[in-house]
Design an enzyme around this catalytic site. Structure first.
Site, PDB file in Angstrom:
ATOM      1  N   THR A  65     -54.410 -67.263 -19.312  1.00 55.52           N
ATOM      2  CA  THR A  65     -53.798 -66.001 -18.896  1.00 55.52           C
ATOM      3  C   THR A  65     -54.641 -65.426 -17.773  1.00 55.52           C
ATOM      4  O   THR A  65     -55.853 -65.565 -17.774  1.00 55.52           O
ATOM      5  CB  THR A  65     -53.724 -64.976 -20.049  1.00 55.52           C
ATOM      6  OG1 THR A  65     -53.498 -63.674 -19.487  1.00 55.52           O
ATOM      7  CG2 THR A  65     -55.015 -64.900 -20.842  1.00 55.52           C
ATOM      8  N   ARG A  96     -41.489 -66.232 -23.137  1.00 50.55           N
ATOM      9  CA  ARG A  96     -41.784 -65.472 -24.341  1.00 50.55           C
ATOM     10  C   ARG A  96     -40.702 -65.860 -25.339  1.00 50.55           C
ATOM     11  O   ARG A  96     -39.611 -66.281 -24.968  1.00 50.55           O
ATOM     12  CB  ARG A  96     -41.801 -63.979 -24.040  1.00 50.55           C
ATOM     13  CG  ARG A  96     -42.965 -63.676 -23.092  1.00 50.55           C
ATOM     14  CD  ARG A  96     -43.366 -62.229 -22.986  1.00 50.55           C
ATOM     15  NE  ARG A  96     -44.689 -62.156 -22.373  1.00 50.55           N
ATOM     16  CZ  ARG A  96     -44.935 -62.166 -21.048  1.00 50.55           C
ATOM     17  NH1 ARG A  96     -43.932 -62.204 -20.195  1.00 50.55           N
ATOM     18  NH2 ARG A  96     -46.173 -62.131 -20.573  1.00 50.55           N
ATOM     19  N   ASP A 129     -53.563 -64.059 -26.042  1.00 51.31           N
ATOM     20  CA  ASP A 129     -53.707 -63.587 -27.419  1.00 51.31           C
ATOM     21  C   ASP A 129     -52.365 -63.498 -28.146  1.00 51.31           C
ATOM     22  O   ASP A 129     -52.253 -63.880 -29.312  1.00 51.31           O
ATOM     23  CB  ASP A 129     -54.401 -62.217 -27.377  1.00 51.31           C
ATOM     24  CG  ASP A 129     -54.599 -61.664 -28.759  1.00 51.31           C
ATOM     25  OD1 ASP A 129     -55.266 -62.335 -29.559  1.00 51.31           O
ATOM     26  OD2 ASP A 129     -54.054 -60.581 -29.039  1.00 51.31           O
ATOM     27  N   GLY A 130     -51.336 -63.029 -27.453  1.00 47.89           N
ATOM     28  CA  GLY A 130     -50.014 -62.914 -28.079  1.00 47.89           C
ATOM     29  C   GLY A 130     -49.485 -64.272 -28.522  1.00 47.89           C
ATOM     30  O   GLY A 130     -48.889 -64.407 -29.596  1.00 47.89           O
ATOM     31  N   ARG A 140     -56.448 -45.655   7.817  1.00 47.57           N
ATOM     32  CA  ARG A 140     -55.613 -45.086   6.774  1.00 47.57           C
ATOM     33  C   ARG A 140     -56.231 -45.312   5.404  1.00 47.57           C
ATOM     34  O   ARG A 140     -57.124 -46.122   5.244  1.00 47.57           O
ATOM     35  CB  ARG A 140     -54.270 -45.794   6.783  1.00 47.57           C
ATOM     36  CG  ARG A 140     -53.212 -45.043   7.535  1.00 47.57           C
ATOM     37  CD  ARG A 140     -51.871 -45.642   7.182  1.00 47.57           C
ATOM     38  NE  ARG A 140     -50.847 -45.127   8.091  1.00 47.57           N
ATOM     39  CZ  ARG A 140     -49.853 -45.847   8.572  1.00 47.57           C
ATOM     40  NH1 ARG A 140     -49.754 -47.126   8.263  1.00 47.57           N
ATOM     41  NH2 ARG A 140     -48.954 -45.298   9.353  1.00 47.57           N
ATOM     42  N   ARG A 177     -57.227 -54.472   4.325  1.00 47.70           N
ATOM     43  CA  ARG A 177     -58.406 -53.925   4.999  1.00 47.70           C
ATOM     44  C   ARG A 177     -58.224 -54.009   6.514  1.00 47.70           C
ATOM     45  O   ARG A 177     -58.542 -53.056   7.237  1.00 47.70           O
ATOM     46  CB  ARG A 177     -59.656 -54.695   4.563  1.00 47.70           C
ATOM     47  CG  ARG A 177     -60.938 -54.258   5.229  1.00 47.70           C
ATOM     48  CD  ARG A 177     -61.418 -52.901   4.773  1.00 47.70           C
ATOM     49  NE  ARG A 177     -61.934 -52.924   3.409  1.00 47.70           N
ATOM     50  CZ  ARG A 177     -62.311 -51.832   2.742  1.00 47.70           C
ATOM     51  NH1 ARG A 177     -62.233 -50.629   3.293  1.00 47.70           N
ATOM     52  NH2 ARG A 177     -62.741 -51.927   1.503  1.00 47.70           N
ATOM     53  N   GLY A 229     -47.124 -65.281 -20.146  1.00 49.65           N
ATOM     54  CA  GLY A 229     -47.178 -65.270 -18.680  1.00 49.65           C
ATOM     55  C   GLY A 229     -47.877 -66.508 -18.163  1.00 49.65           C
ATOM     56  O   GLY A 229     -48.913 -66.897 -18.695  1.00 49.65           O
ATOM     57  N   ASP A 242     -55.264 -62.418 -17.242  1.00 50.36           N
ATOM     58  CA  ASP A 242     -55.819 -61.101 -17.565  1.00 50.36           C
ATOM     59  C   ASP A 242     -57.255 -61.116 -18.080  1.00 50.36           C
ATOM     60  O   ASP A 242     -57.908 -60.068 -18.132  1.00 50.36           O
ATOM     61  CB  ASP A 242     -54.928 -60.400 -18.592  1.00 50.36           C
ATOM     62  CG  ASP A 242     -53.583 -60.001 -17.998  1.00 50.36           C
ATOM     63  OD1 ASP A 242     -53.541 -59.689 -16.803  1.00 50.36           O
ATOM     64  OD2 ASP A 242     -52.584 -60.022 -18.734  1.00 50.36           O
ATOM     65  N   GLN A 297     -49.729 -62.405  -8.114  1.00 52.63           N
ATOM     66  CA  GLN A 297     -51.001 -62.690  -8.777  1.00 52.63           C
ATOM     67  C   GLN A 297     -50.928 -63.820  -9.811  1.00 52.63           C
ATOM     68  O   GLN A 297     -51.947 -64.323 -10.247  1.00 52.63           O
ATOM     69  CB  GLN A 297     -51.529 -61.421  -9.466  1.00 52.63           C
ATOM     70  CG  GLN A 297     -51.901 -60.342  -8.486  1.00 52.63           C
ATOM     71  CD  GLN A 297     -52.016 -58.978  -9.153  1.00 52.63           C
ATOM     72  OE1 GLN A 297     -53.049 -58.632  -9.699  1.00 52.63           O
ATOM     73  NE2 GLN A 297     -50.946 -58.207  -9.123  1.00 52.63           N
ATOM     74  N   ARG A 298     -49.731 -64.188 -10.253  1.00 52.28           N
ATOM     75  CA  ARG A 298     -49.629 -65.236 -11.262  1.00 52.28           C
ATOM     76  C   ARG A 298     -49.561 -66.639 -10.663  1.00 52.28           C
ATOM     77  O   ARG A 298     -49.759 -67.621 -11.369  1.00 52.28           O
ATOM     78  CB  ARG A 298     -48.353 -65.047 -12.103  1.00 52.28           C
ATOM     79  CG  ARG A 298     -48.357 -63.842 -12.971  1.00 52.28           C
ATOM     80  CD  ARG A 298     -47.430 -64.056 -14.167  1.00 52.28           C
ATOM     81  NE  ARG A 298     -47.441 -62.876 -15.006  1.00 52.28           N
ATOM     82  CZ  ARG A 298     -48.428 -62.567 -15.833  1.00 52.28           C
ATOM     83  NH1 ARG A 298     -49.466 -63.361 -15.959  1.00 52.28           N
ATOM     84  NH2 ARG A 298     -48.370 -61.471 -16.558  1.00 52.28           N
ATOM     85  N   ASP A 337     -58.313 -61.191 -21.032  1.00 48.82           N
ATOM     86  CA  ASP A 337     -58.441 -60.244 -22.145  1.00 48.82           C
ATOM     87  C   ASP A 337     -58.412 -60.957 -23.491  1.00 48.82           C
ATOM     88  O   ASP A 337     -57.893 -60.432 -24.474  1.00 48.82           O
ATOM     89  CB  ASP A 337     -57.346 -59.184 -22.054  1.00 48.82           C
ATOM     90  CG  ASP A 337     -55.953 -59.792 -22.096  1.00 48.82           C
ATOM     91  OD1 ASP A 337     -55.836 -61.036 -22.012  1.00 48.82           O
ATOM     92  OD2 ASP A 337     -54.981 -59.037 -22.205  1.00 48.82           O
ATOM     93  N   ALA A 387     -63.882 -52.361  -2.387  1.00 55.40           N
ATOM     94  CA  ALA A 387     -63.048 -51.168  -2.523  1.00 55.40           C
ATOM     95  C   ALA A 387     -63.928 -49.933  -2.617  1.00 55.40           C
ATOM     96  O   ALA A 387     -64.978 -49.951  -3.255  1.00 55.40           O
ATOM     97  CB  ALA A 387     -62.169 -51.277  -3.768  1.00 55.40           C
ATOM     98  N   ARG A 409     -52.918 -81.664 -17.998  1.00 56.29           N
ATOM     99  CA  ARG A 409     -53.414 -82.966 -17.534  1.00 56.29           C
ATOM    100  C   ARG A 409     -54.604 -83.449 -18.369  1.00 56.29           C
ATOM    101  O   ARG A 409     -54.650 -84.605 -18.798  1.00 56.29           O
ATOM    102  CB  ARG A 409     -53.822 -82.864 -16.062  1.00 56.29           C
ATOM    103  CG  ARG A 409     -54.548 -84.097 -15.520  1.00 56.29           C
ATOM    104  CD  ARG A 409     -54.923 -83.890 -14.058  1.00 56.29           C
ATOM    105  NE  ARG A 409     -55.718 -84.986 -13.538  1.00 56.29           N
ATOM    106  CZ  ARG A 409     -57.049 -85.025 -13.557  1.00 56.29           C
ATOM    107  NH1 ARG A 409     -57.739 -84.027 -14.069  1.00 56.29           N
ATOM    108  NH2 ARG A 409     -57.695 -86.076 -13.049  1.00 56.29           N
ATOM    109  N   ARG A 420     -52.417 -54.380 -17.649  1.00 59.59           N
ATOM    110  CA  ARG A 420     -51.921 -53.214 -18.358  1.00 59.59           C
ATOM    111  C   ARG A 420     -52.985 -52.617 -19.281  1.00 59.59           C
ATOM    112  O   ARG A 420     -53.203 -51.419 -19.336  1.00 59.59           O
ATOM    113  CB  ARG A 420     -50.728 -53.657 -19.187  1.00 59.59           C
ATOM    114  CG  ARG A 420     -49.707 -52.626 -19.532  1.00 59.59           C
ATOM    115  CD  ARG A 420     -48.448 -53.353 -19.976  1.00 59.59           C
ATOM    116  NE  ARG A 420     -47.840 -54.054 -18.862  1.00 59.59           N
ATOM    117  CZ  ARG A 420     -46.740 -53.615 -18.239  1.00 59.59           C
ATOM    118  NH1 ARG A 420     -46.119 -52.540 -18.660  1.00 59.59           N
ATOM    119  NH2 ARG A 420     -46.253 -54.272 -17.218  1.00 59.59           N
TER     120      ARG A 420
END
Lengths: 329, 329, 329, 329
Positions: free
Chosen positions: B127, B73, B104-105, B164, B156, B12, B129, B260-261, B131, B188, B22, B173
């Protein structure tokens, strides 16, 4: 036992101060502590200008720049009478502790009050300059970088379209943190900041050589020099004129100024402010006094307030070296 | 001696990947190393899709999202033949080393190639994430937080105007980094992420009680629940419907998704990417192999590529506790 | 003579509503008119939920999204009793006039009240959808476009890095204004909106042909289709799946949702809101009744409230044709 | 019949110029017209610096500030030889027409070339200043407003926190469009622009009275004066100093400068640029010559290039009056 705590924001305002106030109020509520907010920094102590802060007062402020408590510099505090009077106000209002959100100068003020005050005092580092020892980052610094970057990116557009040289002046009288960080992140071709030594008219040729090299060798279509304020006699506008003359190419100066203090805080500042605000209250409960709540290596820590300005914080030497030897060439 | 180095972006895409490319190219140039960029991740190795990258190719890319090398990928790499073929391409092109920018992948893929390759391999963590073990932050994470925050702030506004309840689903994930960070920074009222345990329909009442308490006690005019993807059977839309039914108040879901990416990287990501890209080249020159260039406690460090996914990175327990006991109440 | 005027915001909130409230309050003050703000739309009339609005209440709100008066839909108003009760509230509070900031639906509500009310009523068009007749633009529309655009630009980054097809769903159930405008401004390869006719599963091939042509002929590395909500049976996610199957390329859907309602208003919306808010008060003083304050050809004008939904506003046919014949090919 | 068309961007760059180039190239492709882009404005004609522009060259440029063709001012064109030489280049390259994207000064240059050129010339108004007659808005103006507004909002944060007076200087030497629009949208307490008459040191008291009134009557915590460049002898910094002395309150100046030219164009500018770029090509095909493609009342129109600077465009008198009588008080 801590029952009532005062809080104030002092010195130059910084994005994230509101997030810190919110965390202090919410954490105070969880510990059944009354939070009293003073307005206009230490002036609020001297002028009896304060209000009780409840959770509903801090709803939806985490995203706003500035400070709901207002900030100010307070000359009266620099006199022994001023400090004493401030301490008496804290006693009279039966405050067990005071939280001061600000920079090193504000902590000096807090220490002056401490000489006459029986309660606890804790500091939370809030300033865009990141020049406070005892914490990796100060609240507001990350946002100031991104504000500066937004301006540099825009100037890059026009510099690139016109093939011009631009000098962008950023804040940081005594510290080059903002300038170096924004300069590296903005891909600035050169960076001039206090840590790299003062620049004098006779040093101009050291600036000029890489500009000429860049245009000859790399065919660069734009060239941006990021400059910390007060880096050249006569200011950045004078530097731009001197460069224009020496290079025979039009060099323009852009002084970013107070824009850097405002704006909605970025995530990093909101998280840091939340963490340090909450931590400050919890450490007061545990007895902390004359300490600053900082974050080192992602860990909330206490650091003696008296030492927050003791030594000059060092800018990442790895990035400094890379910028000077590789990016500028 | 290192003369020619390949570089690719994989998995991703993340804001800041261009800043890393660069830094790799500029640092390579300073060391007289040729940099060869492969396109579409590992597919570029298998398809002979590459180009030499010179400093002029990386001018004015530091501020752009995405990756000029494209990402992808690569299924073929998961077969032994694929890994071998990729290694042969590296040999044939006489590359002394390969830099893999990804998560990591992607590092698993690099290790598979390493079994057949005589050169050095180094990883750079890119990445959103966060992670990847062996670095405090991954390139792209800080920007993803601010993108999520921008959406939360906008929601907000409308949540507050309409009084609401909104559920905002963020990426992650297997990891709650983005969700927890953006949730705290966005103020939040509740956060649901993998680290806090899976949520089942029968747990709904634990969500409902604080909503009702907040409205009764604090007169909150808006209520935002930030949710990591895959946190509820049927997804966040199903969760919003279940909550609406249970509360008798309309709850809306907003799935942030791939926004988000993208986006121009924030300062923190550009600085991290610059540092790790430069460091990766310098460490290759010093002989590093099968390592990842990470940053721990603001210090560039090497970490074994084989262990970047070994253990689950832990989210700041201080903030987790504060969020669960104080902010959510 | 006008002495007391009520104001409320109704229907979906839109960025710029606060700027309109500010202009109404400041202009009221200049004319020595008391301004009474009702909260939660028409519900404030029925629930006696109101406050006097002074200039200091509207300081520093021009830049904020949402509405300080809150908004809501009001079912009770749709009954004859509800409308009568609302009119009685206006009489009881001795209000000479009412300003309703909202969309066409809110103006229907105002007209129902008018049957029982002796004062004047004026409308100010505030909705992101730009589907109100009698004004070139509604307050909030320009900001919604830029919010959508920001998302499209971010998705372009990742679509381009991955060479993927993305479908971005924007708001506008009955009107394609946002979708067409944001699609053209985002350089979308295709646009699907109500004005172009409903899309059925059997029409998929008309979508597919240009996608295939674009990739063959132009070597496009990303492909974005902007879709108005409710354009395909089963929604945009179903459309993405159908396209994925038909093309054999992964197509992702991104539903922008309520983000489009929030955010700090852009300049165009703040200026329009200021102009129409001021104009509404001045026209009330001059006797206007049952009219909407709109802007046509940069000129503030009055338009009968009863006709704001009479005909369907037409999207610029020049841009529609250009998009369909040139940009999509 | 039109077979080959040249295009260039000239004068100060403006956000949206790339969107105009894209529309010209795509529309040209649809009409089987070759588009030749000259670099660095008219200099590209004199220096034979050009390239053929194909649709793939304009992919993903709609969102970027600056101009891929670069811009410049061209002194040589002001001599009769320069204009003749430029016309000869157009003839030699067998160009049937030239599109000039720029402001009024650039159109003067185009008219000088026209005296020696047998092909058609059409103008597209691209400048942030909005001082071109024959179009309601110029490309880049809307973005410049929002850039200025972003700065004003940030300064409002810090002005409000500190209760200070700020002067923000915006671009517009001869025209107050940016200043008035950004001032109204930013909720500026006062606006100083050429249209309101020159300000001399002896007029300071007219500025001071409302400042003092605002603080006494309305308890305003911040006060922002937006100033067009060159509005006061010695500049905005001198004005700030004079005000500080006269008021006894610290007044700070912030000079926004070239930031206003850059940045990703907002939706309104991208749509206008797309419309006018497409329209310019279509009108060339229909035989237009020495005309500018403008937009009046949302309709694309032609306007004689010779008259684009003939009269001074008037700023909306309704807003001017409102600002002067109501907002400033």
């Amino acid at each position: 036992m801590i029952k009532r705590v005062g809080v104030l924001t002092s010195g130059g305002d910084a994005p994230g101060m509101n997030a810190a106030i919110r965390a202090i109020v919410l954490t105070g509520a969880a510990y059944n502590i009354d939070i009293i907010g003073f307005r206009h920094g230490f002036n609020g102590l001297l002028d009896d200008d304060y209000q009780t802060l409840l959770p509903q007062h801090v709803q939806n402020i985490i995203q706003h720049g500035g400070t709901i408590l207002k900030s100010a510099r307070c000359k009266a505090l620099h006199t022994p009478e001023g400090a004493k009077q401030a301490a008496e106000a804290l006693q009279r209002l039966q405050l067990d502790a005071l939280v001061v959100i600000g920079g090193d100068g504000s902590f000096r003020g807090a220490l002056a009050i401490a000489e006459h005050y029986h309660g606890q005092i804790i500091g939370v580092p809030g300033t865009i300059d990141n020049d406070v020892d005892g914490t990796d980052y100060t609240i507001g610094f990350a946002t100031a970088i991104d504000t500066a970057l937004d301006a540099i990116d825009k100037i890059r557009d026009t510099a690139d379209a016109f093939e011009r040289i631009f000098l962008v002046e950023l804040m940081g009288r005594h510290s080059g943190y903002i300038t170096l960080s924004a300069g590296i992140a903005g891909g600035a071709e050169q960076i001039i900041c206090p840590e790299f030594g003062a620049l004098q008219p006779e040093d101009l040729k050291t600036l000029i050589a890489p500009v000429q090299r860049a245009q000859l060798l790399r065919g660069k279509s734009s060239y941006i020099i990021v400059v910390a304020e007060n880096s050249y006699p006569g200011g950045t506008t004078a530097l731009a004129e001197a460069l224009s003359t020496a290079l025979g190419i039009e060099c323009r100066a852009c002084i970013l100024g107070h824009i850097q203090r405002g704006g909605s805080p970025v995530g990093a500042d909101r998280i840091l402010a939340t963490k340090l605000g909450a931590y400050a209250i919890e450490q007061l409960v545990l007895g902390a006094n004359l300490m600053m709540a900082g974050e080192i290596n992602q860990q909330a820590v206490l650091y003696p307030m008296a030492q927050t300005g003791a030594k000059k914080k060092q800018i990442d030497p790895y990035l400094v070296r890379w910028q000077q030897t590789i990016a500028s060439d």
